[in-house]
Design an enzyme around this catalytic site. Sequence first.
Site, short mmCIF file in Angstrom:
data_model
loop_
_atom_site.label_atom_id
_atom_site.label_comp_id
_atom_site.label_asym_id
_atom_site.label_seq_id
_atom_site.Cartn_x
_atom_site.Cartn_y
_atom_site.Cartn_z
N ARG A 1 0.84 -1.21 0.00
CA ARG A 1 0.00 0.00 0.00
C ARG A 1 0.87 1.26 0.00
NH1 ARG A 1 -0.46 4.69 2.70
NH2 ARG A 1 -0.03 3.61 4.65
N ASP A 2 1.57 1.52 1.09
CA ASP A 2 2.32 2.78 1.20
C ASP A 2 3.43 2.83 0.15
OD1 ASP A 2 3.20 5.22 2.14
OD2 ASP A 2 3.31 4.61 4.24
N HIS B 1 5.25 4.52 12.74
CA HIS B 1 5.28 4.47 11.26
C HIS B 1 6.30 5.51 10.79
CE1 HIS B 1 3.03 4.08 7.30
NE2 HIS B 1 3.56 5.27 7.13
N HIS C 1 9.03 7.01 8.08
CA HIS C 1 9.60 7.08 6.73
C HIS C 1 11.08 7.42 6.89
CE1 HIS C 1 6.05 6.72 4.06
NE2 HIS C 1 5.43 6.98 5.21
N CYS D 1 4.19 9.23 0.44
CA CYS D 1 2.81 9.69 0.44
C CYS D 1 2.71 10.70 -0.68
CB CYS D 1 2.44 10.33 1.78
SG CYS D 1 0.78 11.07 1.74
N ASN E 1 9.09 4.15 3.42
CA ASN E 1 9.09 3.72 4.82
C ASN E 1 10.43 3.08 5.13
OD1 ASN E 1 6.15 3.00 3.62
ND2 ASN E 1 5.95 3.68 5.73
#
Length: 306
Positions: free
Chosen positions: A11-12, A203, A205, A236, A245
């Site tokens: 996803r990310d 979370h 990055h 993002c 990430n």
Amino acid sequence: MDVRIYEVGPRDGLQNEAQIVPTEAKIELINRLADAGLAWIEASSFVNPKWIPQLADADAVLAGIRRQAGVTYSALVPNQRGLERAMAAGLREIAVFLSASETHNQKNINKSIAQTLVLLADVVKQAVAAKMRVRGYVSTVFGCPYEGEVSLASTLKVTEALLAMGVYEISIGDTIGVATPKQVHEVFAALVKEFSRERLAAHFHDTRGTGLANVVAALEEGIRTFDSSIGGLGGCPYAPGASGNIATEELVYMLNGMGYRTGVDQQKLAEAGRYIQQVLGRELPSKVLKASCAAGAAPQKGAGAS
Ligand code: HMG
Ligand code: MG
């Protein structure tokens, strides 16, 4: 298992790749991640496909994966329409999201924080009534690409609001990778004073290379759930300058070396990393992946998805 790893690469990671990865390759990647022992996988995103065309095939991806026993598959849900799609996909877990900074929230979800909280309260209520587990993200906690510094008070306020709705865990996001360990200590120390450690995740990055140092700082504050992306994919699209990430291979390598059990097979993880690197046809940031390629199969540019 001592540390829980929440894999967000499909996803990310893939939401921020310039090229659109074929659906079949996404499915293969997710299956390989599950085979490697990753028990929580954020597989895609049920957002408006016009906003994130890279994940427009979320419904097909969720329909195509082999659902392994013991693995929780999740996806981002921004609103009612997203929840309906997640339910149709048979998901037992979803993730809702908002920002601690007003401008990023507006750019990312087209609403103010207050409007988002009203909308999410309804989404979470329906999801919980349907016996789904709901995870929550708070973005831009350590800095906002539009506003700069973000107040801790805003993070505490939205975290409290999400938990009160019935969200089981809040992942605290360094969306643009600006945090350093000192700030991580300060933020998590403040959070664990108010909320239980078990309901918090980190979370990070790795935009400026402080990701793993930030993990150590969060571990020292008692945090035991970390999000990461295979290969260090990610970003993002509504946070200019954001990059991937922390890499799952690097996180697992470091945690294993520190004596934490993660349940992840490093060999199979390396194979999954090499696979998505070949699909993308470019070298990914993960240093552990680079080391594994140097030791064995070197990445071949444009080697395709098979
Ligand atoms: P909007 O345009 O204000 O939505 O977007 P709307 O309600 O006005 O609807 C407009 C159209 O979109 C309608 O279609 C809807 O049906 C459709 P039309 O009538 O024009 O044909 N639509 C949808 N279609 C499919 N699925 C949906 C959906 N919703 C509406 N769920 C919205 C509002 C929130 C939907 C939009 O802003 C959006 O999708 N934003 C998502 C942005 C995003 O995904 N950002 C990246 C993820 S966040 C992140 O990466 C940070 C994180 O990693 C943590 C960290 O790093 O800190 C989580
Ligand atoms: Mg993120």
